[in-house]
Enzyme design. Sequence first.
Site, PDB file in Angstrom:
ATOM      1  N   GLU A  57       3.868 -11.281  -6.749  1.00  0.00           N
ATOM      2  CA  GLU A  57       2.753 -11.420  -7.690  1.00  0.00           C
ATOM      3  C   GLU A  57       3.079 -10.915  -9.093  1.00  0.00           C
ATOM      4  O   GLU A  57       2.341 -11.202 -10.033  1.00  0.00           O
ATOM      5  CB  GLU A  57       1.510 -10.695  -7.140  1.00  0.00           C
ATOM      6  CG  GLU A  57       1.610  -9.173  -7.042  1.00  0.00           C
ATOM      7  CD  GLU A  57       2.306  -8.673  -5.773  1.00  0.00           C
ATOM      8  OE1 GLU A  57       2.999  -9.471  -5.120  1.00  0.00           O
ATOM      9  OE2 GLU A  57       2.180  -7.471  -5.462  1.00  0.00           O
ATOM     10  N   LYS A  64     -11.932 -12.285 -15.027  1.00  0.00           N
ATOM     11  CA  LYS A  64     -12.215 -12.517 -16.447  1.00  0.00           C
ATOM     12  C   LYS A  64     -11.496 -13.759 -17.002  1.00  0.00           C
ATOM     13  O   LYS A  64     -12.092 -14.552 -17.727  1.00  0.00           O
ATOM     14  CB  LYS A  64     -11.775 -11.291 -17.241  1.00  0.00           C
ATOM     15  CG  LYS A  64     -12.195 -11.314 -18.678  1.00  0.00           C
ATOM     16  CD  LYS A  64     -13.510 -10.641 -18.812  1.00  0.00           C
ATOM     17  CE  LYS A  64     -13.973 -10.503 -20.222  1.00  0.00           C
ATOM     18  NZ  LYS A  64     -15.242  -9.770 -20.284  1.00  0.00           N
ATOM     19  N   SER A 112     -22.441 -15.334 -21.940  1.00  0.00           N
ATOM     20  CA  SER A 112     -22.465 -16.684 -22.514  1.00  0.00           C
ATOM     21  C   SER A 112     -22.137 -17.731 -21.457  1.00  0.00           C
ATOM     22  O   SER A 112     -22.812 -18.756 -21.342  1.00  0.00           O
ATOM     23  CB  SER A 112     -21.443 -16.815 -23.647  1.00  0.00           C
ATOM     24  OG  SER A 112     -21.753 -15.931 -24.677  1.00  0.00           O
ATOM     25  N   HIS A 116       7.637  -8.041  -4.334  1.00  0.00           N
ATOM     26  CA  HIS A 116       6.297  -8.399  -4.824  1.00  0.00           C
ATOM     27  C   HIS A 116       6.334  -9.743  -5.549  1.00  0.00           C
ATOM     28  O   HIS A 116       6.807  -9.818  -6.676  1.00  0.00           O
ATOM     29  CB  HIS A 116       5.783  -7.306  -5.765  1.00  0.00           C
ATOM     30  CG  HIS A 116       5.431  -6.063  -5.018  1.00  0.00           C
ATOM     31  ND1 HIS A 116       4.190  -5.854  -4.481  1.00  0.00           N
ATOM     32  CD2 HIS A 116       6.193  -4.998  -4.655  1.00  0.00           C
ATOM     33  CE1 HIS A 116       4.181  -4.700  -3.845  1.00  0.00           C
ATOM     34  NE2 HIS A 116       5.388  -4.162  -3.934  1.00  0.00           N
ATOM     35  N   ASP A 118     -19.024 -13.121 -20.945  1.00  0.00           N
ATOM     36  CA  ASP A 118     -19.606 -13.184 -19.599  1.00  0.00           C
ATOM     37  C   ASP A 118     -21.038 -13.719 -19.611  1.00  0.00           C
ATOM     38  O   ASP A 118     -21.362 -14.661 -18.884  1.00  0.00           O
ATOM     39  CB  ASP A 118     -19.569 -11.804 -18.928  1.00  0.00           C
ATOM     40  CG  ASP A 118     -18.163 -11.223 -18.896  1.00  0.00           C
ATOM     41  OD1 ASP A 118     -17.216 -12.012 -19.018  1.00  0.00           O
ATOM     42  OD2 ASP A 118     -18.020 -10.003 -18.763  1.00  0.00           O
ATOM     43  N   CYS A 152       5.340  -6.251   1.320  1.00  0.00           N
ATOM     44  CA  CYS A 152       5.681  -4.834   1.265  1.00  0.00           C
ATOM     45  C   CYS A 152       5.098  -4.091   2.470  1.00  0.00           C
ATOM     46  O   CYS A 152       5.499  -4.331   3.594  1.00  0.00           O
ATOM     47  CB  CYS A 152       5.227  -4.252  -0.079  1.00  0.00           C
ATOM     48  SG  CYS A 152       5.995  -2.663  -0.434  1.00  0.00           S
ATOM     49  N   TYR A 153       4.123  -3.205   2.255  1.00  0.00           N
ATOM     50  CA  TYR A 153       3.533  -2.492   3.398  1.00  0.00           C
ATOM     51  C   TYR A 153       3.020  -3.488   4.437  1.00  0.00           C
ATOM     52  O   TYR A 153       3.158  -3.276   5.648  1.00  0.00           O
ATOM     53  CB  TYR A 153       2.380  -1.609   2.910  1.00  0.00           C
ATOM     54  CG  TYR A 153       1.703  -0.823   4.015  1.00  0.00           C
ATOM     55  CD1 TYR A 153       2.266   0.349   4.503  1.00  0.00           C
ATOM     56  CD2 TYR A 153       0.490  -1.268   4.569  1.00  0.00           C
ATOM     57  CE1 TYR A 153       1.648   1.064   5.516  1.00  0.00           C
ATOM     58  CE2 TYR A 153      -0.130  -0.557   5.580  1.00  0.00           C
ATOM     59  CZ  TYR A 153       0.453   0.620   6.052  1.00  0.00           C
ATOM     60  OH  TYR A 153      -0.157   1.326   7.053  1.00  0.00           O
ATOM     61  N   GLY A 179       0.844  -1.195   0.000  1.00  0.00           N
ATOM     62  CA  GLY A 179       0.000   0.000   0.000  1.00  0.00           C
ATOM     63  C   GLY A 179       0.872   1.235   0.000  1.00  0.00           C
ATOM     64  O   GLY A 179       2.077   1.152   0.240  1.00  0.00           O
TER      65      GLY A 179
END
Length: 527
Positions: free
Chosen positions: A186, A382, A244, A184, A242, A97-98, A70
Amino acid sequence: MCSAHELPRTQPDDAQSVDSVVVLDYGGQYSQLIARRVRECGVFSELLPHHAALEEVIRRRPKGLILSGGPASVYEENAPPLHRELLELGVPLLGICYGMQLLARELDGRVERAEVGEFGRSQLTVSDQGRLLAETPPEQTCWMSHRDTVFATPPGFRALASSTASPVAAFESTERGVYGIQFHPEVVHTPYGQKVLVNFLEDVCGCERSWSARSVIEEQIERIRAQVGDGRAICGLSGGVDSSVAALLVHRAIGDRLTCVFVDHGLMRKNEGEQVIAAFRDHFHVPLVAVDAEDRFLARLAGVTDPEEKRKRIGAEFIHVFEEEAAKLEDTRFLVQGTLYSDVIESGGGTGAATIKSHHNVGGLPEDLEFELVEPLRALFKDEVRAVGAELGLPDRLVWRQPFPGPGLAIRIVGGEATRERLDILREADAILQDEIRGAGLYRELWQSFCVLPDIRTVGVQGDVRTYGNVIVIRAVTSDDAMTADWARLPYDLLEKVASRMINEIRPVGRVVLDITSKPPGTIEWE
Ligand code: XMP
């Protein structure tokens, strides 16, 4: 993103049957990405704001907690705090991190602002792998983004690694179940990031990695059956992935008690309507009402050149048509919507109300329709929706379809009226562009690729004859979420072929140009 969102509600009752981890969002740029990476490891994860009530966290029965990064400094007055109760829950915590700095400060380590910040790629030296960095090399690159730094571990903790600017870049206490990393894991620039996450999820938290497209399908089918019982449902199909996937899931769950309504407003791309009908009616045998409403929509658009007016009229007409069809279906109490997790997070949908984005609500429905919502994708990102679609056997074309605006081609006829003639020109140009982009294997790399038809003509010369033809603009962008976008560097050969085909194959087209504007300052669409 998502720094101050309210609690998202994933499902009527959201405890998942698979193991899960909660990511507490301290406003970091990558918080959503952490949740996605955890899911990629096969563990369900949800993002909650850092101030989420303790019972909200407990209700999800997480096997681990991750505190995100953050923008704040832990020693600032209004810095988002760590709720001490989280340390007493008996589940392991990983601070990133934060999040790490918060844990360090709370447990009497030393955090200070360093003389120099550490932003971007950095070299990590692992002195002790511990559990968190197990099976990762002694020297590795990682991605950093911080100025505050942990200078001393809390008492009883082991320092595992350092970097150029971080004396303590990773620490752990297996006894307390508290872990921290300054880098990080990620982002793709941390090559061993996913391994570190797996170590935390599997070894530390004991998570079973069973979250997958298949598990989502099984779980959702059960939930849908429980919600709908022996009732009937209706779903508006747009041709996008979406709606579908949502429709297919519900069809799997309740069979022919689902009816899909596909409103063809005549503003679709070439053959798109037929593809939807072929997939749903002919292939999946889903009861489908296809309404050919082209004339109605074109009549409503006659003489309209203002983009917002076009949007308004198309939206209103869509609702009319949908309501007319819904009224013909008796005893239908449920409405299926393809709301995604990112919509839930972004709209702060804590109330359970319909989360229809107001600025993009064409093809959406008003909230006062008297239906109970069924939203089987509410917990999914998604890319997970695409994976579920593929697992359900949805054709590639629908699974990978680029986003397409609800008002369709009408808002790509810029400054002019959307007449049938212009729509046909634009549709043909668009079909050529898509054809060549698919042929070059570039379709999936692009967020969107399309054509724009401005209401102007330009002079040309063809076969010694002066022409005065339409202009087609090629727009292709890369993006992650449409918030920002970069114009795509399409190969010159491809552009040349596209331009020459458009001019040769579409009589009224006399010139083709390329839009090289990024977002910002431009938007993706032209109006
Ligand atoms: P802009 O042009 O604002 O677009 O950069 C961002 C994304 O939203 C889509 N878009 C729309 N989608 N109804 C929609 O359903 C609309 O009126 C609309 N306008 C823009 C656009 O295609 C892009 O993906």
